[in-house]
Design a protein around this motif. Sequence first.
Motif: not given
Length: 504
Positions: A372-398
């Motif tokens: 079988c090929m199981p995985r954990l079902h979390l009930g959520m979907t996501f977007t990685s912060i790494n894929l955001l504009d560097p301006v947004c990433i720097e703002r979150m960090k700051r």
Amino acid sequence: KTPNAGGQRTRGNPEKEREAGGGGAQGEKMPKACRRRTRGDPDLETEREAKKRSLAAEEASPSAMFAAFERGDAPQSEAKSERVYDVVESVTEESSGSPIPLLHETYIPDELASHPGIHHAFELAEAKYNAEKDHRYALFTMARGPPHSCLFNERRLLPICETAKDAVLLVSGSVIRLSSSLGRVPLNKCCGLWFQQDEEKKTAIVLTSAHLVRKQDPSVMNQWTGKYHRDARVIVHLLDGTTARGSLLYLQEHYEIALYEVTMHKPVELPTFNDTVHSGQDVFRLGRDDESLDLKITHGRVEYKIPVRHERCHYLYFSSDESRHRLLHDDGGPIVDLEGKVVGLVNNHINETFVPSCILHKCLDFWRSFKCMPRLHLGMTFTSINLLDPVCIERMKRKHNIESGLIVQQVSKGSYAEKLGIRKGDVIEGFNGKYVSTTIELESMLVDICWDHFDQRNKLYAEKDVSVLIYNAAKLCRRTRNLTVVVSDFGEDIIEGTYAITIE
């Protein structure tokens, strides 16, 4: 968990392979076509004796061979110019007749130009010449007509053209075509890869897309939403022009991959997979023509994107400038790097998504151990912060001291995540004490937790608690909570919350 990480074709016990010098990057085997007699090379002699000892020790072991998976950057295969071949004389008896004469174009000598019958003789000779020339151009060595691939006279690919040709041809023998039908009604066509062969049982296993047996809803564009028909009739179109019936072994709906077993009396070519792939990397998508089975080659680059609503979070993207209408029925085909190693399996040729080999590696290892090929079902979907504009990433960090993590995009109605108070916009920074920065890392963690779950003799469809580090975007605070998840091999669908409007 990596029983076949040694050579390209692993036989039997992997520990014995490593003892014989066949494991890891330093024991990489030569391609089968290159194992020829080489005089005066002690290293090759030592390797040959080690292989003999390994094979002798495994005579009583199962004869299954698997596709190889490599972690990290393994050394590139030996250059084609370094390969040594024995000269093998042809055993085909030549015809006892005289050889076919060379073609000679006809002409009229000047001294016979005024002869009354010369023009008629010239027409007859010219017709014979043209017929023979057409016959010569019909030979398989002269059939070079369109359509041409991107590796033929493509100036933009000149820097990598020769390397790419070798890479594509190295893996091409493992790429096959499959078709499915419901009764007498055709269903779908896909590509596939040989994944395993058992010489004793005379069987081989094909890895392909689950879309092969999925009926698409015509009202929904650019995505697969229909029912999986596990009882569909599947035909494997072999490269020698014959066909064989495929029997479904397993279908994983979330990763949308399927395994089919085929009766095979001939050896098959098993590819090598590479777990490492990076954004911007030159890769090639391979497929097969429906009628001629000719190889289809498309150049592109790996791209990380924020998935749209109906796409899985673990997808990577094949970014290509070529027209999409040329990529029909490539689902299930490989994405190949410049070393001829498979870095992913095509998931959707329309949206140009593929499942990376690091995920396939864990899934196929799991299937070999537990079917079988199981995985954990979390009930959520996501977007990685790494894929955001560097301006947004720097703002979150700051402003919020957040450097990486996964932003929650959807929370399924009625899920444990909803009950725990996780909402859209929150940031998941870690699972079970480990920080996570990409959705590929997350997917790998989910499967690894399932390994531990099964090692403890637990079963599918059980609940399990995992520790989650959450940054509450509304209250601007961090908290660690235990999230109850489900171990399942079903496809995970997110249920959107709705409510009916009433009139007071």
